[in-house]
Design a protein around this motif. Structure first.
Motif, PDB file in Angstrom:
ATOM      1  N   ASN A   6       0.789  -1.243   0.000  1.00 35.72           N
ATOM      2  CA  ASN A   6       0.000   0.000   0.000  1.00 35.72           C
ATOM      3  C   ASN A   6       0.817   1.288   0.000  1.00 35.72           C
ATOM      4  O   ASN A   6       0.248   2.372   0.079  1.00 35.72           O
ATOM      5  CB  ASN A   6      -0.983   0.037   1.183  1.00 35.72           C
ATOM      6  N   VAL A   7       2.151   1.209  -0.094  1.00 42.46           N
ATOM      7  CA  VAL A   7       2.933   2.435  -0.254  1.00 42.46           C
ATOM      8  C   VAL A   7       3.083   2.716  -1.745  1.00 42.46           C
ATOM      9  O   VAL A   7       2.954   1.828  -2.588  1.00 42.46           O
ATOM     10  CB  VAL A   7       4.321   2.326   0.433  1.00 42.46           C
ATOM     11  N   SER A   8       3.378   3.972  -2.092  1.00 43.50           N
ATOM     12  CA  SER A   8       3.352   4.369  -3.499  1.00 43.50           C
ATOM     13  C   SER A   8       4.661   4.074  -4.212  1.00 43.50           C
ATOM     14  O   SER A   8       5.735   4.056  -3.614  1.00 43.50           O
ATOM     15  CB  SER A   8       3.040   5.862  -3.620  1.00 43.50           C
ATOM     16  N   TYR A   9       4.549   3.837  -5.518  1.00 44.92           N
ATOM     17  CA  TYR A   9       5.730   3.669  -6.368  1.00 44.92           C
ATOM     18  C   TYR A   9       5.543   4.469  -7.644  1.00 44.92           C
ATOM     19  O   TYR A   9       4.426   4.853  -8.011  1.00 44.92           O
ATOM     20  CB  TYR A   9       5.976   2.191  -6.695  1.00 44.92           C
ATOM     21  N   SER A  10       6.634   4.748  -8.324  1.00 42.44           N
ATOM     22  CA  SER A  10       6.566   5.370  -9.646  1.00 42.44           C
ATOM     23  C   SER A  10       7.741   4.876 -10.475  1.00 42.44           C
ATOM     24  O   SER A  10       8.799   4.515  -9.939  1.00 42.44           O
ATOM     25  CB  SER A  10       6.594   6.903  -9.548  1.00 42.44           C
ATOM     26  N   GLY A  11       7.541   4.841 -11.766  1.00 46.77           N
ATOM     27  CA  GLY A  11       8.598   4.424 -12.681  1.00 46.77           C
ATOM     28  C   GLY A  11       8.475   5.162 -13.991  1.00 46.77           C
ATOM     29  O   GLY A  11       7.393   5.638 -14.346  1.00 46.77           O
ATOM     30  N   PHE A  12       9.581   5.286 -14.723  1.00 49.86           N
ATOM     31  CA  PHE A  12       9.556   5.957 -16.020  1.00 49.86           C
ATOM     32  C   PHE A  12      10.826   5.621 -16.791  1.00 49.86           C
ATOM     33  O   PHE A  12      11.808   5.114 -16.232  1.00 49.86           O
ATOM     34  CB  PHE A  12       9.424   7.478 -15.854  1.00 49.86           C
ATOM     35  N   ASP A  13      10.785   5.899 -18.089  1.00 49.49           N
ATOM     36  CA  ASP A  13      11.969   5.752 -18.945  1.00 49.49           C
ATOM     37  C   ASP A  13      12.600   7.117 -19.161  1.00 49.49           C
ATOM     38  O   ASP A  13      11.906   8.148 -19.177  1.00 49.49           O
ATOM     39  CB  ASP A  13      11.590   5.153 -20.305  1.00 49.49           C
ATOM     40  N   LEU A  14      13.917   7.140 -19.321  1.00 50.98           N
ATOM     41  CA  LEU A  14      14.667   8.373 -19.554  1.00 50.98           C
ATOM     42  C   LEU A  14      15.300   8.341 -20.934  1.00 50.98           C
ATOM     43  O   LEU A  14      15.852   7.328 -21.354  1.00 50.98           O
ATOM     44  CB  LEU A  14      15.793   8.510 -18.519  1.00 50.98           C
TER      45      LEU A  14
END
Length: 364
Positions: A243-251
């Motif tokens: 239940n904690v937040s995550y984020s991801g992305f490409d550079l």
């Protein structure tokens, strides 16, 4: 005659006593400015009762002096720390409120500068828990067992996989620790706010965003993004708290200079988890970055960024990456980030609303 001499002697003694009293100089700086502080002060964990529950980074052991009382701040309240005994406690003597910052350390306590009285660490000062983990000092503000456990596992992973501290940077950010955590999952502003660094010399492009809350499937989903295999254990560690937040992305790069930097650093994709208010853990193919957040006031947060690189990485690359993160976290960048959050307040996404509820349930 003898009686007369006796009176003369008493009069002389009385004058000496008056002179002695007048010559005494009391050190007013030993007393707190707020004279209403009670004789028996509240324990530190009660002082910080409105602060989000978490472990918070205080300092690196290498910065601490021997036999020195160190002063820190959480949620606008000062407290003191002594390295030798690993104690954090109120800065005011429980006897008459003298300022213990000017005291002297001993093995068992602090010697009060006003009455020269030993104030015992354990029985008198109502100290709060402090942990030393891998050379870092963390103070415990009503934290959950998850936090110490995950931190301990995280540093064991870094040591076992030949990571070392490649560089660190500190920023003072004029926003609350909650706003800062929300900023980390508000990926929509990344390109406009954090895209161009150093007046556009570094031009970063952020793509393929993913945000959510950790569940039993998150670890496997992240591994499918083809990070190096040696990062799999790290992924398991930082996605074990639900239940904690995550984020991801490409550079990717917007110009040739930025492309050269990203290729040198080996960065093309990023993933991060905010597993407690005091720490966001981010990693890419070659680095693990710890963003330590400490609320020094309700609207002011100290950010200590620690960049960990493999031991065989040239030191210059660690310095370059730390420099770029310090630019990423410059005050003007973060002010823009805060404005981005405020601008979307009337049109806030369902995800952000859910995030706010989860943050409150997890940490308040």
């Amino acid at each position: 005659m003898h009686l007369f001499m006796k009176y003369i002697f008493l009069f002389y003694l009385f004058n000496l006593l008056c002179l002695g009293i007048n010559s005494l100089k009391f050190k007013s700086s030993y007393f707190p400015r707020d004279v209403t502080i009670p004789k028996y002060y509240k324990p530190f964990n009660i002082i910080a009762e409105k602060c989000p529950n978490s472990l918070y980074f205080l300092d690196s052991e290498s910065n601490l002096e021997d036999n020195k009382i160190m002063k820190y701040k959480i949620w606008n309240d000062d407290f003191l720390y002594v390295k030798e005994n690993n104690n954090a406690f109120s800065p005011y003597c429980p006897h008459m409120g003298a300022n213990l910052e000017d005291g002297v350390c001993s093995k068992s306590g602090v010697i009060c500068p006003f009455h020269n009285r030993l104030i015992n660490y354990k029985s008198t000062l109502n100290n709060t828990n402090v942990y030393r983990i891998n050379g870092n000092i963390y103070i415990d503000i009503n934290s959950n067992n998850y936090e110490y456990k995950i931190l301990d596992q995280l540093f064991k992973y870094l040591n076992q996989n030949d990571f070392e501290l490649g560089g660190e940077a500190e920023s003072i950010i004029e926003c609350s620790i909650g706003e800062l955590a929300e900023n980390a999952i508000d990926t929509e502003h990344f390109s406009t706010v954090h895209g161009k660094l150093m007046y556009g010399l570094v031009d970063l492009k952020y793509q393929n965003f993913s945000t959510g809350f950790v569940d039993e499937f998150t670890s496997q989903q992240v591994k499918l993004r083809n990070f190096p295999v040696y990062l799999n254990d790290l992924i398991d560690i930082i996605t074990q708290r639900p239940n904690v937040s995550y984020s991801g992305f490409d550079l990717s790069a917007g110009n040739s200079f930025t492309k050269l930097i990203l290729n040198s650093l080996g960065k093309s994709k990023v993933f991060s988890v905010q597993f407690m208010p005091g720490l966001n853990v981010q990693f890419d193919e070659n680095s693990v970055i710890l963003f330590h957040s400490t609320p020094i006031g309700p609207t002011t947060t100290k950010m200590n960024t620690h960049v960990y690189k493999r031991k065989d990485t040239p030191k210059q690359l660690g310095d370059l990456e730390t420099f770029l993160y310090s630019k990423f976290l410059e005050p003007d960048m973060l002010i823009l980030s805060k404005k981005a959050l405020l601008n979307q307040e009337n049109d806030v996404s369902t995800f952000v609303l859910k995030w706010r509820n989860q943050y409150k349930n997890n940490f308040m």
